[in-house]
Design a protein around this motif. Sequence first.
Motif, PDB file in Angstrom:
ATOM      1  N   ARG A  72       0.802  -1.225   0.000  1.00 13.54           N
ATOM      2  CA  ARG A  72       0.000   0.000   0.000  1.00 13.54           C
ATOM      3  C   ARG A  72       0.838   1.279   0.000  1.00 13.54           C
ATOM      4  O   ARG A  72       0.286   2.368  -0.022  1.00 13.54           O
ATOM      5  CB  ARG A  72      -0.893   0.037   1.247  1.00 13.54           C
ATOM      6  N   TYR A  73       2.144   1.170   0.011  1.00  8.89           N
ATOM      7  CA  TYR A  73       2.965   2.340   0.281  1.00  8.89           C
ATOM      8  C   TYR A  73       2.818   3.415  -0.797  1.00  8.89           C
ATOM      9  O   TYR A  73       2.501   3.139  -1.955  1.00  8.89           O
ATOM     10  CB  TYR A  73       4.437   1.944   0.419  1.00  8.89           C
ATOM     11  N   THR A  74       3.083   4.656  -0.388  1.00  7.93           N
ATOM     12  CA  THR A  74       3.160   5.784  -1.311  1.00  7.93           C
ATOM     13  C   THR A  74       4.610   6.047  -1.686  1.00  7.93           C
ATOM     14  O   THR A  74       4.959   6.102  -2.861  1.00  7.93           O
ATOM     15  CB  THR A  74       2.546   7.036  -0.677  1.00  7.93           C
ATOM     16  N   LEU A  75       5.469   6.209  -0.679  1.00  8.44           N
ATOM     17  CA  LEU A  75       6.908   6.368  -0.899  1.00  8.44           C
ATOM     18  C   LEU A  75       7.664   5.466   0.066  1.00  8.44           C
ATOM     19  O   LEU A  75       7.248   5.286   1.215  1.00  8.44           O
ATOM     20  CB  LEU A  75       7.325   7.824  -0.689  1.00  8.44           C
ATOM     21  N   THR A  76       8.784   4.924  -0.380  1.00  9.83           N
ATOM     22  CA  THR A  76       9.606   4.059   0.467  1.00  9.83           C
ATOM     23  C   THR A  76      10.432   4.899   1.436  1.00  9.83           C
ATOM     24  O   THR A  76      10.522   6.134   1.312  1.00  9.83           O
ATOM     25  CB  THR A  76      10.548   3.199  -0.380  1.00  9.83           C
ATOM     26  N   GLU A  77      11.084   4.227   2.369  1.00  6.76           N
ATOM     27  CA  GLU A  77      11.955   4.928   3.312  1.00  6.76           C
ATOM     28  C   GLU A  77      13.071   5.667   2.574  1.00  6.76           C
ATOM     29  O   GLU A  77      13.409   6.806   2.914  1.00  6.76           O
ATOM     30  CB  GLU A  77      12.552   3.938   4.320  1.00  6.76           C
ATOM     31  N   GLU A  78      13.649   5.036   1.552  1.00  4.28           N
ATOM     32  CA  GLU A  78      14.724   5.683   0.804  1.00  4.28           C
ATOM     33  C   GLU A  78      14.219   6.891   0.033  1.00  4.28           C
ATOM     34  O   GLU A  78      14.893   7.927  -0.036  1.00  4.28           O
ATOM     35  CB  GLU A  78      15.381   4.669  -0.146  1.00  4.28           C
ATOM     36  N   GLN A  79      13.052   6.787  -0.561  1.00  6.20           N
ATOM     37  CA  GLN A  79      12.490   7.923  -1.293  1.00  6.20           C
ATOM     38  C   GLN A  79      12.209   9.091  -0.358  1.00  6.20           C
ATOM     39  O   GLN A  79      12.395  10.255  -0.725  1.00  6.20           O
ATOM     40  CB  GLN A  79      11.212   7.499  -2.019  1.00  6.20           C
ATOM     41  N   LYS A  80      11.750   8.785   0.857  1.00  4.96           N
ATOM     42  CA  LYS A  80      11.460   9.857   1.820  1.00  4.96           C
ATOM     43  C   LYS A  80      12.738  10.561   2.272  1.00  4.96           C
ATOM     44  O   LYS A  80      12.717  11.769   2.545  1.00  4.96           O
ATOM     45  CB  LYS A  80      10.702   9.298   3.021  1.00  4.96           C
ATOM     46  N   LYS A  81      13.847   9.833   2.342  1.00  5.06           N
ATOM     47  CA  LYS A  81      15.115  10.465   2.725  1.00  5.06           C
ATOM     48  C   LYS A  81      15.527  11.520   1.711  1.00  5.06           C
ATOM     49  O   LYS A  81      16.175  12.510   2.051  1.00  5.06           O
ATOM     50  CB  LYS A  81      16.194   9.399   2.873  1.00  5.06           C
ATOM     51  N   SER A  82      15.156  11.289   0.459  1.00  2.00           N
ATOM     52  CA  SER A  82      15.436  12.262  -0.593  1.00  2.00           C
ATOM     53  C   SER A  82      14.423  13.401  -0.589  1.00  2.00           C
ATOM     54  O   SER A  82      14.772  14.565  -0.813  1.00  2.00           O
ATOM     55  CB  SER A  82      15.427  11.562  -1.958  1.00  2.00           C
ATOM     56  N   LEU A  83      13.162  13.073  -0.308  1.00  2.43           N
ATOM     57  CA  LEU A  83      12.087  14.062  -0.392  1.00  2.43           C
ATOM     58  C   LEU A  83      12.059  15.021   0.786  1.00  2.43           C
ATOM     59  O   LEU A  83      11.803  16.216   0.620  1.00  2.43           O
ATOM     60  CB  LEU A  83      10.738  13.339  -0.486  1.00  2.43           C
ATOM     61  N   LEU A  84      12.295  14.519   2.002  1.00  2.00           N
ATOM     62  CA  LEU A  84      12.074  15.302   3.223  1.00  2.00           C
ATOM     63  C   LEU A  84      13.373  15.890   3.740  1.00  2.00           C
ATOM     64  O   LEU A  84      14.395  15.207   3.814  1.00  2.00           O
ATOM     65  CB  LEU A  84      11.407  14.425   4.280  1.00  2.00           C
ATOM     66  N   ARG A  85      13.297  17.128   4.150  1.00  2.00           N
ATOM     67  CA  ARG A  85      14.501  17.868   4.534  1.00  2.00           C
ATOM     68  C   ARG A  85      14.745  17.811   6.043  1.00  2.00           C
ATOM     69  O   ARG A  85      15.061  18.812   6.675  1.00  2.00           O
ATOM     70  CB  ARG A  85      14.374  19.316   4.060  1.00  2.00           C
TER      71      ARG A  85
END
Length: 643
Positions: free
Chosen positions: A442-455
């Motif tokens: 069900r995920y929207t973004l993975t943990e790795e993607q969030k590390k790139s997206l979130l500051r």
Amino acid sequence: MCGIAGLVSIKDDLTENDRNLGKAMTLALRHRGPDSRGEYAEGKVYLGNARLKITDMSDKADLPFVSDDGNVILAFNGAVTNFRQLRMKHKLDSFRKFRSKSDAEVVLSLYQKYGLDCLRELSGHFAMSIYDRLKNRVYVIRDLYGLRPLFYLIYGEKIYFASEIKALLEVSGWDRSLDREALWHFFTLAYIPGEHTPFANIHELRGGELIEIDPGARKYKVRTWAKLNYEPDRGITEEEAVRRTRELLLRSVKNNFDTDARTGMTLSGGLDTSGILGLAKELGLSENVHTFSVSMMDNSFDEAPYQRIMSSYARSIHHEIKVSAGDVVDSLFSTVAHLDEPTGDGAAVPSFILAREAKKYVKVLLSGEGGDEVFNAYETHRAYKARRLYRKYFPKAARSLISALAHALPVSHRKLSLDFVAKRFAEGCELEHDAAAHIYWRYTLTEEQKKSLLRFPAPAVDTDRLFIDAYDKMPYPDGLNRISQLDMRYYFIDDLMVKNDRSIMAHSIETRFPYMDDAVVKFAATIPPEVRLKGLFGGRYIEKQALKPFLPAKIFNRTNMGLEMPHSSWFFGGFKDLFMKYFTKEQVERSGILNYDAVKTLVWEHKAQRKDNGRALWCVLNFILWFDLFVYDGNYKDYLVRE
């Protein structure tokens, strides 16, 4: 349905300014209760109530409700659907003289007679506050299944609580920092889980919890008053399970239609809402029931043919509401303003639009929410079973080949397309933990993607670990029961109930949930999981067999499908102007939360059809809009529905 607000001091008596603040908090909830507003203030306690008249339309049922002796005061939001039975069962008319025909007065009487033990007998949905003057206690209580919202803020030696976050925003002076852990989880789940809210200092009371406040002793505590337990009855036969489920659902539908206000229902065309309408037909009610359906202007997302089949079969008074990308854009800001928190649920805006039309005809809408969770209808529940067989009978090399073939499929923006299902299933199956796989599907973004997206740095607990830890603490030997409770504890409360409460209450309409009747849920929890989900393809098996006599064959035989909108394809068309306006570097980075380069990558991948990032982009857009309305500009009130 109503709205409650209150504040309790654990130090000094409330001042006139405090009482005026309580009034402002209550007024902020006027859309939840436009019919009347009341308050009770004494010493260290203020309780406010905005009332929507549903059961007993007279002023005698106005809230807060004060007992005849003045010792118990009840602020109430919701509906106790078995109140008539409880009034008779406990002979309440011989216990005290009633002055109304309301469910709230029954709750007050039960509390006077039994104390907090009475909560375990209530079915329906509620959030309430009880001030017991003799005990000098204030209780702030949320129903077991979290069907009605309740938030609280601790500030300045006072406890503030309300049905919606916006009421707490009337309080000034507290630190309004964002809850970064909440936002980290949001960008995986598309909702904010648990007690978190977008604000670090505002918390959500969980289903089955209460706050006990002792103003005299200057203390309070949050504690659990009830839990849902899965205790399979291995002695129950399939026939008994079907018969009992049918009986309980018939009774629940009858109770939920028992109102003094005009009552209708949503009709998605799926089995859950069709089942409610079929049961209403069996009860002789359907021909007077207004049914409301969203017809999505995209063929793969449109369920109108099934909605028409069911409404024609039941001869309901049917209303078909067509929703285009332009309709969503026109209602998006108002929806965000009423939700109080960012959401990635693609049904929130269509639900808001549906309720706006329904308000012309009814004050109550029955909903099919809960059926999927209670009776295991989700594809992810079937995937849980399939994953175990897949890993057992297919060696790693074979699974790698299957995964490669899945990833070779072209990207499609159709609902539950083959490429989406195949890729998610194959990838999720390689995870070692059941709960991790469940979230991955069900995920929207993975943990790795969030590390790139979130500051900001990742929190101590990853999103999948949040669910793994909860799963591992459950006492049930069967994994499906653990998965079921995860969905009830998080997805149902934190996503579906946000949508169903606030997007519809924006238009002063009460939602009711027959599948979440206390007796229905607790009985379903005793049905062995291998019977609720029979084999790999027998999702909601008992529910379907129970409803079969009341449904046309085309409805009974259709596959599961929930209300959603085609945001993936609409980003190329009807949402294009939103793209251009809100995905600029200035807008994206305004919050200090999002990284523009990562958002730009999501946009590029989506436009190039390298990946379907529609849901992720919808979450990003909703966060940006929420931040503008509630933090940067702070002008959310400009977009609230006005009478």
